[in-house]
Design an enzyme around this catalytic site. Structure first.
Site, short mmCIF file in Angstrom:
data_model
loop_
_atom_site.label_atom_id
_atom_site.label_comp_id
_atom_site.label_asym_id
_atom_site.label_seq_id
_atom_site.Cartn_x
_atom_site.Cartn_y
_atom_site.Cartn_z
N GLY A 149 0.83 -1.20 0.00
CA GLY A 149 0.00 0.00 0.00
C GLY A 149 0.86 1.25 0.00
O GLY A 149 0.59 2.22 -0.70
N MET A 154 5.18 2.59 1.54
CA MET A 154 6.39 2.17 2.24
C MET A 154 7.06 3.38 2.86
O MET A 154 7.27 4.40 2.21
CB MET A 154 7.33 1.46 1.25
N GLU A 155 7.42 3.22 4.14
CA GLU A 155 7.87 4.35 4.95
C GLU A 155 9.34 4.71 4.78
O GLU A 155 9.99 5.09 5.75
CB GLU A 155 7.60 4.05 6.42
N ASN A 156 9.91 4.61 3.57
CA ASN A 156 11.30 5.01 3.37
C ASN A 156 11.52 6.36 4.04
O ASN A 156 10.73 7.28 3.87
CB ASN A 156 11.62 5.13 1.88
N HIS A 195 -0.16 6.55 8.93
CA HIS A 195 0.60 5.32 9.25
C HIS A 195 2.08 5.49 8.86
O HIS A 195 2.98 5.26 9.65
CB HIS A 195 -0.03 4.14 8.51
N GLU A 196 2.30 5.93 7.63
CA GLU A 196 3.69 6.03 7.15
C GLU A 196 4.45 7.11 7.90
O GLU A 196 5.62 6.94 8.24
CB GLU A 196 3.72 6.30 5.64
N HIS A 234 5.80 6.13 11.21
CA HIS A 234 7.04 5.36 11.14
C HIS A 234 8.29 6.25 11.09
O HIS A 234 9.38 5.77 11.36
CB HIS A 234 7.06 4.50 9.87
N GLU A 291 4.57 -2.44 13.20
CA GLU A 291 3.38 -2.28 12.35
C GLU A 291 2.11 -2.10 13.18
O GLU A 291 1.22 -1.34 12.80
CB GLU A 291 3.25 -3.47 11.40
ZN LIG Z 1 3.88 0.18 8.47
#
Ligand SMILES: [Zn+2]
Ligand SMILES: *[C@@H]1O[C@H](CO)[C@@H](O)[C@H](O)[C@H]1NC(C)=O
Ligand SMILES: *[C@@H]1O[C@H](CO)[C@@H](O)[C@H](O)[C@H]1NC(C)=O
Ligand SMILES: *[C@@H]1O[C@H](CO)[C@@H](O)[C@H](O)[C@H]1NC(C)=O
Ligand SMILES: *[C@@H]1O[C@H](CO)[C@@H](O)[C@H](O)[C@H]1NC(C)=O
Ligand SMILES: *[C@@H]1O[C@H](CO)[C@@H](O)[C@H](O)[C@H]1NC(C)=O
Ligand SMILES: *[C@@H]1O[C@H](CO)[C@@H](O)[C@H](O)[C@H]1NC(C)=O
Length: 936
Positions: free
Chosen positions: A329, A331-333, A365-366, A369, A388
């Site tokens: 969905g 990605m928290e780079n 959410h991202e 992180h 998570e």
């Molecule tokens: Zn996550």
């Protein structure tokens, strides 16, 4: 309040956010890890030895956005890593996967130099170990402890369209094909991009340079130098004209958080304090302002988390980018978050409120992180659930801050708690936390990213935060004080240390059902299993499947003080339930208020009856979340044979008066199971009649609320329930509904430039019209899908096209999933599952998967299909012995190919099918009679 006053005293004891100084997250609950590695060659072991510690990398990569003469897209790279020797060794192991190396003098794959005043040992031999994904170098002497060494490599890799590592994504703009290079390093694909110590605790600083076609933009975790001194230069490499972009060194970080992108994108930006915020997307999407909502949200959500964590945003910039091809969905780079287009881009004219909510919660959410996960990182993947689960839990808080009118925090009960109850009630479920040495191979790591980690993690943390209160929760999480917290020291009314309480929820699978008998005040708990006969297969737990359970409850509509159940039976030692549960004769008790606890509740039949009477006389006395709970608990208790199925069905009768979304959604989720089990039987018709009668008042309610479908309901969840009303009314054949949806669709077909259907209703309306129509309606839908300019619209049509009843069309659609020009790889799993959901498509989808398993698994790319979702999706309806046999055959025939990240899902499917067979056998007649008696 009393509770928070006591807590604020406690907080003086905590070191306020010691986060910055810790390199890895302190696990809250001490878990004894035993290391039982067998003695094998070091390069046969999937974990890196603890001899070397990376310090920094310098990496230059050059992705080619056009194919070479062999038709291959490639990237070339040059890198060095500086590492310190921390234990004497004559072996260097560094991760590397699918890279081809240029040989150095002596034919070695790398060059080694010492940085200090010594000389490095020479290389004896170097080779690639495919299974464990290493570049191995054996040395002719030992490295010296404390000294720094530099290892240089040059390599080439494929810029494949496999959605993993450094990969290629394509789209069309103004009828021109555009290629971009992007990355998905998490969890173990950085090693597919350059040689690196690819474990989360192996943090280092990265100096990145990208070469890219002139006129394209290069992005990475940090800002490019141009902001400080000009370092985007036009140059010529190997006679090719390229730009070279150098980036600021990163903070010390894990390899899996790197991001590298080369594209022809545009952006919009804003400044929040010192932070530069940018949203990147295809030029057209930016031109049509599809990034504006994300930009509006990001600043406030970042500020919210700065306060929540009491720590500034750790970086100078926050980039977020929407990619046409993306497996997850989002990605928290760190500093460059990547998204599926549907999850970042929003168009008020085309996207639904559900798209909007998804955008808000996923961004939250991202961004959560950026602190939890990135600044502080798990030592190893066995604790993924903490990372998570936490991000999932706080995403609701962040989204609620940005959109306070939505009541989005309540929805966690439907989206996470109820959702994961269904999985965690199976004997094949697993505990949140695994032992470190059980999660080693890349596919085991991937398998950790399941609903248990995300949704049970979020649910259990929500419970913890509820009984601790939010401020204590946040501080405890960051400094790991929970372990030492106990009743005496804190003065809180906890029955035990947080460590003790949480171990029960984290280290054992499943959850309890609490049974309250109001006749005698007896309270007890039991491991809740959907199939009571599966008890025999549940492995022992050191806690004997007993939990320490916080119980918030209501007595005849009045919320009472929280109590704790400490043992299997009885009342605990805090409060005596016997004395509390003395009621006047006709009053009801309701426990687990707002479902803050991770458990189900059962009552004596008398109390159930009183609750049902309350629902049918004045349901509003019962909180809306608990109305959803009563339905969901009842249906699942019935599945587990703890109450009668007809009692569960009786909880739906009051719905003819219910207008709220949550109870309806809960009921439909549960009735969906009945549809799956019975839509191939005679029960179907009676059930359709019942549900149609139930939903008709809701349909008419929204018809009048919206002045005959011309307005949009104001409330966020009312908008959801309006869509539900139409979906259910149409699928049960309510004439007025069918005419409405067919009419709208026809109007659209007559004038494709103007879509008359409101975005909130499109999924339901398209599905209904395509199900009622034939090839013409389907083809129109397909053309509209191909022409859609925003992915949220593509998605709606994609699910609706699976609604057709024409098997020829369904087969054609299935074939499309193996042709990435028609269906992007990222969407293939969903399409197959949508088709399996359709009664007419069930068998077709299952056959398609079994026939193509080997191809999908080995050829199409492990990064492309979500095997777990695929297996559970196509077997949802399985409830007969022949279907069980088919599952066993499938398992046996493909055992040598394997099931990868779908291994656990396959076991779950087998267990679920067995339970379904028994359930149908036992309930069919009773259910049929019930529906008949309710509709006569
Ligand atoms: Zn996550
Ligand atoms: C390197 O070694 C030489 C001779 O042993 C010594 O004079 C010099 O100070 C050393 N340099 C460093 C940086 O340690
Ligand atoms: C790497 O080498 C293998 C074997 O020679 C070859 O098949 C593959 O195409 C090469 N990969 C790249 C990206 O050049
Ligand atoms: C590099 O070339 C591109 C495209 O030709 C041009 O737009 C850009 O201004 C040039 N940059 C520099 C620093 O010369
Ligand atoms: C973003 O914020 C601006 C300014 O408040 C507002 O006018 C605009 O409608 C918002 N856009 C979206 C998509 O919410
Ligand atoms: C339950 O949730 C509702 C809606 O979020 C909230 O208004 C109410 O205060 C909650 N009740 C309790 C006892 O926490
Ligand atoms: C369900 O409701 C019906 C009709 O009100 C009633 O006769 C029946 O006893 C109920 N079933 C259960 C198990 O409570």
């Amino acid at each position: 309040m009393e509770k928070s006053r006591k807590i604020s005293k406690l907080c003086i004891l905590c070191i306020v956010l010691g986060m910055l100084s810790v390199a890895t997250i302190v696990t809250l609950w001490s878990i004894a890890l035993t290391d039982s590695r067998v003695v094998t060659a070091p390069w046969d072991i999937y974990r890196l030895p603890d001899t070397l510690k990376p310090d920094h990398y310098k990496l230059t990569l050059w992705p080619r956005l056009t194919a070479n003469e062999q038709g291959l897209y490639i990237f070339t790279g040059k890198s060095y890593v500086v590492f310190q020797c921390v234990k004497e060794t004559d072996l260097i192991l560094i991760h590397s996967n699918k890279l081809n190396y240029t040989k150095w003098e002596g034919g070695q794959l790398a060059k080694l130099t010492a940085l200090g005043n010594i000389t490095a040992p020479t290389i004896k031999s170097s080779w690639l170990k495919e299974t464990t994904q290493y570049l191995v170098m054996q040395l002719n002497g030992y490295l010296t402890v404390g000294e720094f060494y530099q290892m240089d490599t040059e390599f080439v890799g494929e810029l494949a369209d496999d959605l993993s590592g450094f990969y290629r994504s394509e789209y069309e703009e103004n009828e021109v094909k555009k290629v971009l290079a992007t990355s998905q390093m998490h969890p173990t694909y950085t090693r597919k991009t350059f040689p690196c110590f690819d474990e989360p605790a192996m943090k280092a600083v990265f100096h990145i340079t990208l070469l890219h076609p002139r006129g394209t933009v290069a992005l990475s975790n940090t800002l490019f130098y141009v902001f400080s001194h000009l370092d985007i230069v036009n140059t010529t490499v190997k006679s090719e004209a390229v730009s070279q972009t150098g980036f600021e060194p990163t903070k010390t970080m894990s390899t899996y958080l790197l991001a590298l992108i080369v594209c022809d994108y545009a952006y919009i930006s804003a400044q929040e304090g010192d932070i530069l915020i940018r949203i990147w997307a295809r030029r057209k999407a930016i031109g049509e302002r599809h990034g504006e909502y994300a930009l509006n949200l990001t600043g406030p959500i970042l500020s919210f988390f700065e306060v929540y964590y009491n720590t500034s945003y750790p970086l100078a910039k926050s980039d977020q980018i929407a990619l046409p091809d993306f497996y997850f969905g989002a990605m928290e780079n760190w500093g460059l978050v990547t998204y599926r287009e549907t999850n970042l881009l929003y168009d008020p004219l085309i996207s639904s409120n559900s798209n909007k909510e998804k955008t808000a919660t996923i961004i939250a959410h991202e961004l959560a992180h950026m602190w939890f996960g990135n600044l502080v990182t798990l030592r190893w993947w066995n604790e993924v659930w903490l990372n998570e689960g936490f991000a999932t839990y706080v995403s609701y808080l962040g989204a609620d801050y940005a959109e306070p009118t939505w009541n989005v925090k309540d929805l966690i009960v439907l989206k996470d708690v109820h959702r994961v109850f269904a999985i965690d009630a199976l004997a094949s479920s697993h505990p949140l936390s695994s032992k470190e040495n059980e999660i080693i191979k890349p596919e085991q790591i991937s398998e950790q990213f399941d609903a248990i980690s995300y949704s049970k993690g979020a649910s259990v943390l929500r419970m913890l935060s509820d009984f601790l209160t939010e401020p204590v929760f946040v501080q405890g999480l960051s400094v790991g004080v929970f372990r030492h917290l106990n009743v005496d020291a804190s003065g809180m009314e906890l029955p035990s240390t947080v460590n003790d309480i949480m171990n029960r929820w984290v280290l054992q699978r499943g959850f309890p059902v609490i049974t309250i008998d109001t006749a005698n005040g007896h309270v007890s708990q039991e491991h809740f299993l959907l199939d009571p006969d599966s008890v025999g297969t549940v492995p022992p737990s050191e806690f004997k499947y007993e939990w320490i359970v916080p119980i918030k409850w209501m007595d005849a509509g009045v919320v009472q003080e929280e109590i704790w159940l400490l043992e299997k039976e009885g009342t605990g030692n805090l409060l005596d339930l016997h004395t509390l549960l003395i009621f006047t004769s006709d009053q009801w008790v309701l426990a687990n208020i707002n479902v803050t606890g991770y458990y189900r509740v059962n009552y004596n039949i008398k109390n159930w009856e009183r609750l049902l009477v309350q629902l049918s006389t004045d349901h509003q006395i019962i909180p809306v979340i608990n109305r959803a709970q009563l339905v969901d608990d009842a249906f699942n208790l019935a599945r587990a044979q703890l109450i009668l199925t007809t009692l569960a069905l009786n909880t739906t009768k009051y719905l003819s008066k219910e207008r709220e979304y949550m109870p309806w959604e809960s009921a439909m989720d549960n009735l969906d199971y009945f549809y799956l089990m019975f839509d191939r039987t005679g029960v179907y018709e009676a059930m359709q009649d019942y549900v149609r009668n139930l939903v008709t008042p809701l349909f008419l309610h929204f018809k009048s609320m919206t002045s005959n479908w011309t307005k949009v309901p104001e409330g966020h969840t009312d908008q959801y329930n309006q869509a539900n009303a139409i979906r259910v009314a149409c699928s049960t054949g309510l004439e007025e509904c069918l005419n409405l949806t067919k009419g709208w669709y026809k109007q659209w077909m007559d004038n494709p430039d103007i879509n008359p259907i409101h975005p909130n209703l499109r999924t339901a309306v398209y599905c209904s019209a395509i199900a009622a129509g034939g090839a013409v309606e389907w083809d129109f839908g397909w053309n509209m899908l191909k022409n859609a300019t925003i992915a949220t619209e593509t998605d709606k049509l994609m699910s609706a096209l699976a609604c057709t009843k024409d098997k020829k069309l369904l087969n054609r659609y299935l074939e499309y999933t193996l042709d990435s020009d028609k269906i992007r790889k990222q969407d293939a799993t969903s399409v197959i599952v949508y088709i399996a959901n359709n009664l007419k498509g069930q068998t077709l989808a299952w056959e398609f998967v079994t026939q193509n398993w080997e191809y999908m698994f080995t050829q199409y790319g492990v990064g492309s299909f979500s095997f777990a979702n695929l297996i559970s999706g196509v077997t949802m309806r399985f409830s007969t012995n022949p279907e069980l046999d088919q599952l066993y055959t499938f398992k046996q025939e493909n055992s040598d190919i394997g099931f990868g990240s779908g291994t656990m899902a396959l076991e779950q499917a087998i267990e679920r099918t067995k339970a379904n067979i028994k359930w149908v056998d036992k309930n069919q007649k009773e259910v049929w009679d019930w529906f008949l008696s309710e509709t006569e």
